[in-house]
Design a protein around this motif. Structure first.
Motif, PDB file in Angstrom:
ATOM      1  N   ASP A 192       0.840  -1.202   0.000  1.00 20.44           N
ATOM      2  CA  ASP A 192       0.000   0.000   0.000  1.00 20.44           C
ATOM      3  C   ASP A 192       0.876   1.254   0.000  1.00 20.44           C
TER       4      ASP A 192
ATOM      5  N   LYS B 231       1.670   3.985  -3.176  1.00 14.94           N
ATOM      6  CA  LYS B 231       1.508   5.447  -3.016  1.00 14.94           C
ATOM      7  C   LYS B 231       2.795   6.183  -3.378  1.00 14.94           C
ATOM      8  N   GLN B 232       3.930   5.648  -2.958  1.00 12.52           N
ATOM      9  CA  GLN B 232       5.209   6.289  -3.267  1.00 12.52           C
ATOM     10  C   GLN B 232       5.475   6.276  -4.772  1.00 12.52           C
TER      11      GLN B 232
ATOM     12  N   LYS C 243       3.266   6.189  -7.212  1.00 12.76           N
ATOM     13  CA  LYS C 243       2.373   7.175  -7.848  1.00 12.76           C
ATOM     14  C   LYS C 243       2.853   8.594  -7.577  1.00 12.76           C
ATOM     15  N   LYS C 244       3.354   8.845  -6.382  1.00 10.11           N
ATOM     16  CA  LYS C 244       3.837  10.179  -6.022  1.00 10.11           C
ATOM     17  C   LYS C 244       5.057  10.587  -6.849  1.00 10.11           C
TER      18      LYS C 244
END
Length: 126
Positions: free
Chosen positions: A116, A120-121, A123-124
């Motif tokens: 998870d 997120k990382q 996508k960031k």
């Protein structure tokens, strides 16, 4: 700023008297792999890991290429260089910029500890 170094071994495999190939067994214990000593012990015990099995496959590919006096890799599509990022938790925009300045064109990420957060990382940053 390079990735953490780890130890490995170079295999010289004789498939027959005229067929010899080379490949490395280069595990990354810091990423959860067994050490090269443990990899070798598993092989001796006739329980090779997937990593060791893959190395034997590439030794055979190398042996066939040597037999034909051809390069193993004929394509020039390999990246110039890549950075191994063992921990995406410490990855920042600043680190990405530094890597670009150092000439890195690709980043190899090891994922699976916290998907998870890692997703997120990714996508960031990308």
């Amino acid at each position: 700023m390079r990735g953490k170094s780890s130890e490995g071994v170079l295999l010289r495999v004789e498939f027959s008297s005229h067929l010899v190939g080379y490949a490395d067994v280069h595990p990354h214990p810091e990423l959860g792999d067994a050490t090269w000593e443990d990899e070798l012990k598993k092989f001796i015990d006739q329980k090779p890991s997937q990593l060791f099995t893959n190395s034997l496959h590439w030794a055979l590919v190398d042996a066939h290429a040597r037999e034909k006096n051809e390069p193993v890799i004929k394509s020039s599509t390999l990246p110039k260089t890549h950075y191994l990022c063992p921990d995406i938790h410490s990855f920042t925009e600043e680190k990405i910029q530094i890597l670009k300045q150092q000439g890195y064109t690709h980043i190899k990420l090891k994922l699976g500890r916290d998907l998870d957060f890692e997703t997120k990382q990714l996508k960031k940053h990308f």
